[in-house]
Design a protein around this motif. Structure first.
Motif, PDB file in Angstrom:
ATOM      1  N   ALA A 152      -6.397   1.310   3.961  1.00 32.29           N
ATOM      2  CA  ALA A 152      -5.240   0.896   3.170  1.00 32.29           C
ATOM      3  C   ALA A 152      -3.986   1.679   3.551  1.00 32.29           C
ATOM      4  CB  ALA A 152      -5.542   1.065   1.684  1.00 32.29           C
ATOM      5  N   ALA A 156      -0.435   0.059   4.862  1.00 35.23           N
ATOM      6  CA  ALA A 156       0.846   0.354   4.211  1.00 35.23           C
ATOM      7  C   ALA A 156       1.851   0.908   5.211  1.00 35.23           C
ATOM      8  CB  ALA A 156       0.624   1.340   3.065  1.00 35.23           C
ATOM      9  N   GLU A 157       1.371   1.756   6.119  1.00 38.21           N
ATOM     10  CA  GLU A 157       2.253   2.339   7.135  1.00 38.21           C
ATOM     11  C   GLU A 157       2.787   1.266   8.072  1.00 38.21           C
ATOM     12  OE1 GLU A 157       2.104   5.947  10.463  1.00 38.21           O
ATOM     13  OE2 GLU A 157       0.260   5.163   9.591  1.00 38.21           O
ATOM     14  N   ARG A 160       5.449  -0.910   6.496  1.00 38.97           N
ATOM     15  CA  ARG A 160       6.747  -0.240   6.307  1.00 38.97           C
ATOM     16  C   ARG A 160       7.609  -0.307   7.562  1.00 38.97           C
ATOM     17  NH1 ARG A 160       3.723   3.700   3.341  1.00 38.97           N
ATOM     18  NH2 ARG A 160       3.532   4.997   5.217  1.00 38.97           N
TER      19      ARG A 160
END
Length: 246
Positions: A152, A156-157, A160
């Motif tokens: 996860a 998310a990285e 972004r």
């Protein structure tokens, strides 16, 4: 009297030049680079001009060659769409090993755009989804097909980061080589790849290169999901080649 064991030789460290897939972001490889460096190698992740309509396969190969020039021995690692341009690097530089990781394998004169139908990728993708009881549509669900096996925090990285819109220019250009480079080649498939299923990759590699593909755990983005295991595979390929050559 007991015979002494033969000395174990350590292969010369290599430079691994890492060619990303669609979008052309060098950051795709950011989890693999330290793994290769920890094994004593140099790792060069290349940014490609993927959002420039004036750039095609030759410009992509030029970008890779420019980053890797002067490196020896050199291993070229191609991810997904990177398989269209990585073989061209072998004409520009002395390459010791070419590794195709969940990568497109083109035929002479074939465009990237026609590759999908020629290989039967859509059918293989749909059949794989059916085996997993997943719905599949013509439009790719990035979370379900690319990110499904990633931690996860990694997802998310990635989300972004500012995404690049991949130009269609390289997909419209015929693969310019009249035959596959005379360079040792390995094909590595992610066992859990939903976009290029492993059995599909095996068929393409055997039909087009006469090579039996290897498999490892992980989906389409194995460098993000399984960086240590991928580095182990690349190290093993290099060990086999370097020791065989010596």
């Amino acid at each position: 009297m007991t015979a002494s064991a033969a000395p174990v030789t350590t292969p010369t460290p290599a430079t691994f030049v890492l060619v990303p897939g669609a979008g052309g972001l060098a950051s795709y490889w950011h989890r693999l680079v330290p793994e290769l460096e920890a094994r004593g190698h140099t790792a060069l992740a290349v940014d490609l001009p993927a959002d420039e309509d004036s750039a095609g396969l030759h410009e992509y190969a030029d970008a890779v060659a420019s980053a890797a020039r002067g490196s020896d021995p050199l291993v070229v690692v191609a991810q997904s769409m990177g398989g269209l341009s990585a073989p061209l690097v072998c004409e520009r530089l002395k390459v010791s090993l070419l590794v195709m990781v969940n990568a497109m394998i083109p035929l002479p004169g074939e465009t990237g755009g026609s590759w999908w139908a020629a290989t039967g990728q859509a059918k293989a993708r749909a059949e794989h989804a059916a085996r997993e009881n997943r719905p599949v549509t013509d439009e790719v669900d990035v979370l379900e097909e690319f990110f499904h096996d990633l931690p996860a925090a990694v997802v998310a990285e990635v989300l972004r980061q500012e995404a690049r819109v991949q130009s269609e220019t390289p997909f419209a250009q015929p693969f310019p080589l009249d035959r596959w480079p005379d360079v040792p080649t390995r094909v590595l498939a992610g066992r859990d790849d939903r976009f290029f299923p492993a059995d599909f990759q095996r068929h393409v590699a055997e039909e087009r290169l006469g090579i039996t593909s290897d498999e490892m755990p992980g989906g389409h983005l194995v460098a993000l999901g399984q960086p240590k295991q991928l580095a182990d595979r690349l190290q093993a390929y290099w060990n086999d080649l370097a020791r065989g050559a010596s």
